[in-house]
Design a protein around this motif. Structure first.
Motif, PDB file in Angstrom:
ATOM      1  N   ARG A  51      11.440  -2.579  -5.026  1.00  0.00           N
ATOM      2  CA  ARG A  51      11.563  -1.144  -5.269  1.00  0.00           C
ATOM      3  C   ARG A  51      10.255  -0.419  -4.944  1.00  0.00           C
ATOM      4  O   ARG A  51       9.179  -0.787  -5.412  1.00  0.00           O
ATOM      5  N   GLY A  52      10.358   0.601  -4.097  1.00  0.00           N
ATOM      6  CA  GLY A  52       9.188   1.368  -3.683  1.00  0.00           C
ATOM      7  C   GLY A  52       8.389   0.748  -2.564  1.00  0.00           C
ATOM      8  O   GLY A  52       7.403   1.342  -2.107  1.00  0.00           O
ATOM      9  N   ASP A  53       8.791  -0.432  -2.081  1.00  0.00           N
ATOM     10  CA  ASP A  53       8.068  -1.082  -0.988  1.00  0.00           C
ATOM     11  C   ASP A  53       8.407  -0.425   0.347  1.00  0.00           C
ATOM     12  O   ASP A  53       9.510   0.095   0.547  1.00  0.00           O
TER      13      ASP A  53
ATOM     14  N   ILE B 241       9.692  -7.857  10.381  1.00  0.00           N
ATOM     15  CA  ILE B 241       9.628  -6.715   9.468  1.00  0.00           C
ATOM     16  C   ILE B 241       8.420  -6.930   8.570  1.00  0.00           C
ATOM     17  O   ILE B 241       8.293  -7.983   7.928  1.00  0.00           O
ATOM     18  N   SER B 242       7.542  -5.944   8.526  1.00  0.00           N
ATOM     19  CA  SER B 242       6.369  -5.994   7.667  1.00  0.00           C
ATOM     20  C   SER B 242       6.701  -5.314   6.348  1.00  0.00           C
ATOM     21  O   SER B 242       7.141  -4.164   6.334  1.00  0.00           O
ATOM     22  N   ARG B 243       6.493  -6.026   5.244  1.00  0.00           N
ATOM     23  CA  ARG B 243       6.718  -5.436   3.915  1.00  0.00           C
ATOM     24  C   ARG B 243       5.376  -5.096   3.294  1.00  0.00           C
ATOM     25  O   ARG B 243       4.493  -5.951   3.185  1.00  0.00           O
ATOM     26  N   LEU B 244       5.234  -3.828   2.913  1.00  0.00           N
ATOM     27  CA  LEU B 244       3.999  -3.323   2.325  1.00  0.00           C
ATOM     28  C   LEU B 244       4.272  -2.920   0.884  1.00  0.00           C
ATOM     29  O   LEU B 244       5.321  -2.351   0.571  1.00  0.00           O
ATOM     30  N   ALA B 245       3.313  -3.197  -0.001  1.00  0.00           N
ATOM     31  CA  ALA B 245       3.492  -2.873  -1.411  1.00  0.00           C
ATOM     32  C   ALA B 245       2.133  -2.643  -2.048  1.00  0.00           C
ATOM     33  O   ALA B 245       1.085  -2.963  -1.479  1.00  0.00           O
ATOM     34  N   GLY B 246       2.157  -2.102  -3.266  1.00  0.00           N
ATOM     35  CA  GLY B 246       0.951  -1.982  -4.068  1.00  0.00           C
ATOM     36  C   GLY B 246       0.216  -0.674  -3.884  1.00  0.00           C
ATOM     37  O   GLY B 246       0.559   0.164  -3.063  1.00  0.00           O
ATOM     38  N   ASN B 247      -0.818  -0.510  -4.690  1.00  0.00           N
ATOM     39  CA  ASN B 247      -1.696   0.652  -4.635  1.00  0.00           C
ATOM     40  C   ASN B 247      -3.131   0.163  -4.852  1.00  0.00           C
ATOM     41  O   ASN B 247      -3.492  -0.204  -5.967  1.00  0.00           O
ATOM     42  N   PRO B 248      -3.923   0.083  -3.784  1.00  0.00           N
ATOM     43  CA  PRO B 248      -3.650   0.579  -2.437  1.00  0.00           C
ATOM     44  C   PRO B 248      -2.593  -0.257  -1.705  1.00  0.00           C
ATOM     45  O   PRO B 248      -2.395  -1.436  -2.005  1.00  0.00           O
ATOM     46  N   LEU B 249      -1.938   0.371  -0.749  1.00  0.00           N
ATOM     47  CA  LEU B 249      -0.886  -0.267   0.020  1.00  0.00           C
ATOM     48  C   LEU B 249      -1.458  -1.418   0.832  1.00  0.00           C
ATOM     49  O   LEU B 249      -2.518  -1.302   1.449  1.00  0.00           O
ATOM     50  N   ARG B 250      -0.747  -2.557   0.837  1.00  0.00           N
ATOM     51  CA  ARG B 250      -1.186  -3.702   1.636  1.00  0.00           C
ATOM     52  C   ARG B 250       0.046  -4.449   2.119  1.00  0.00           C
ATOM     53  O   ARG B 250       1.131  -4.350   1.539  1.00  0.00           O
TER      54      ARG B 250
END
Length: 366
Positions: free
Chosen positions: A303-305, A316-325
């Motif tokens: 969720r939110g990725d 497909i590149s999956r990015l997540a987190g804060n900061p985004l990575r």
């Protein structure tokens, strides 16, 4: 040949789906082939009540329902040159009442060359024709080059439209607000300029411009808070994810996190006052296509990725987190030159593979 191509689409869509399982950090992913035999597919848009639209870059729009694909008549004539052609397709939130379908495409200009344009028409109830088609925006000026048209079109929370435009290979033009190259424009649904655009009334500046200093943005999404995010191609390194702010300058070609293909340094370095920094960038480049922000419906952990298609590394590149990575790369036979990635109404993830000429549906395998 065109009749044969359509026949192949129908046969594959009606047949059994190819079985493939992709590995991911949250468990196996099941892949279904929804349609194959496509000619350079570029974008997908889902229709309320079932079915979807697909663009092919040479100028064909397909309406697919119940496993059968039919060409839609009435599509504007496109300039299918280089990276240009029929590009994005967008179905607005009020489609059930308006029947509106928006297209971006490369359009031949009267003086020669081509420019990125936006057209809108009304899809007939049987899905066979676009009626009352009109072009509501054309980027100025056109160019004889065949590179960097952009272009995605997304609907903002207030119903206005954001359209991403590449700098057409003319690097300095991305800093010149007297043209649309290398910018993101914001227009009303009839093509007029919203009164609150940042440069309205500024002499010598195109009033449609919302942000500028972009190289070739080919992915765009509006998040749940109404914020616009864009993914764009760098040169050799420096593909970027940017959160777009009203009136901001994103630096190309003055600053960048990569180098020219020759290996030479780009501009003045990686940062300069008054120019935005990317939220995330890839080095080396992955050649990003479209981007989506996942709801979490079938994969709660996502969720939110951000899910970003790669044209270069077939994944497909999956990015997540804060900061985004970047937290994961998902790949298999179905992720060859991913041109579009989208979430369907049921939470499944659909992949438009330019490399395979096919569209795939992804769901958890367990």
């Amino acid at each position: 040949m065109r009749i044969l191509g359509l026949f192949l689409i129908l046969v594959v869509a009606a047949g059994a789906a190819r079985a493939e399982i992709l590995a991911s950090d949250t468990g196996p992913i099941r892949v279904e082939t929804m349609i194959a035999g496509l000619d350079t597919p570029w974008a997908i848009a889902f229709l309320p009540g079932g079915g979807y639209l697909v663009t092919e870059r040479d100028g064909r729009l397909l309406h697919v329902r119940d496993g059968r694909a039919h060409p839609v008549q009435g599509v504007p004539r496109v300039a299918a040159v280089g990276q240009g052609g029929l590009l994005d397709v967008m179905v607005p939130r009020d489609f059930a009442t308006s029947r509106a379908v928006f297209l971006t495409y490369s359009r031949t200009e009267p003086g020669g060359g081509a420019g990125t344009a936006v057209a809108v028409g009304k899809l007939a109830p049987d899905g066979t024709i676009l009626r009352d088609v009109r072009t509501i925006f054309t980027a100025a000026p056109g160019s004889r080059g065949g590179r960097h048209f952009g272009s995605r079109i997304v609907e903002a929370a207030d119903g206005t439209l954001f359209v991403t435009l590449g700098e057409r290979g003319d690097r300095p033009s991305a800093q010149d607000r007297g043209n649309h190259n290398g910018s993101i424009v914001r227009i009303n649904r009839d093509g007029s300029v919203p009164a609150d655009n940042p440069f309205v009334g500024r002499p010598g500046v195109q009033p449609e411009i919302w942000s500028y200093g972009h190289r070739n943005p080919q992915g765009a999404v509006v998040d749940g808070q109404g914020r616009l995010w864009v993914v764009e191609h760098g040169a050799r390194g420096g593909d970027e994810v940017n959160r777009i702010r009203r009136g901001a300058n994103y630096g190309w070609p003055v600053i960048a996190h990569g180098r020219h293909y020759s290996g030479e340094k780009i501009g003045e370095g990686t940062a300069k006052p008054g120019m935005e920094q990317p939220v995330f960038y890839w080095a080396p480049s992955i050649a990003p296509s479209d981007v989506m922000i996942y709801s979490g419906w079938l994969w709660p952990e996502w969720r939110g990725d951000f899910l970003v298609g790669s044209l270069k590394f077939d994944m497909i590149s999956r990015l997540a987190g804060n900061p985004l990575r970047e937290v994961e790369r998902i790949s298999g036979a179905s992720t060859g030159r991913v041109r579009d990635v989208a979430e369907a109404p049921d939470g499944s993830i659909w992949v438009v593979s330019e490399g395979q000429g096919a569209i795939y549906r992804l769901t958890p395998a367990h």
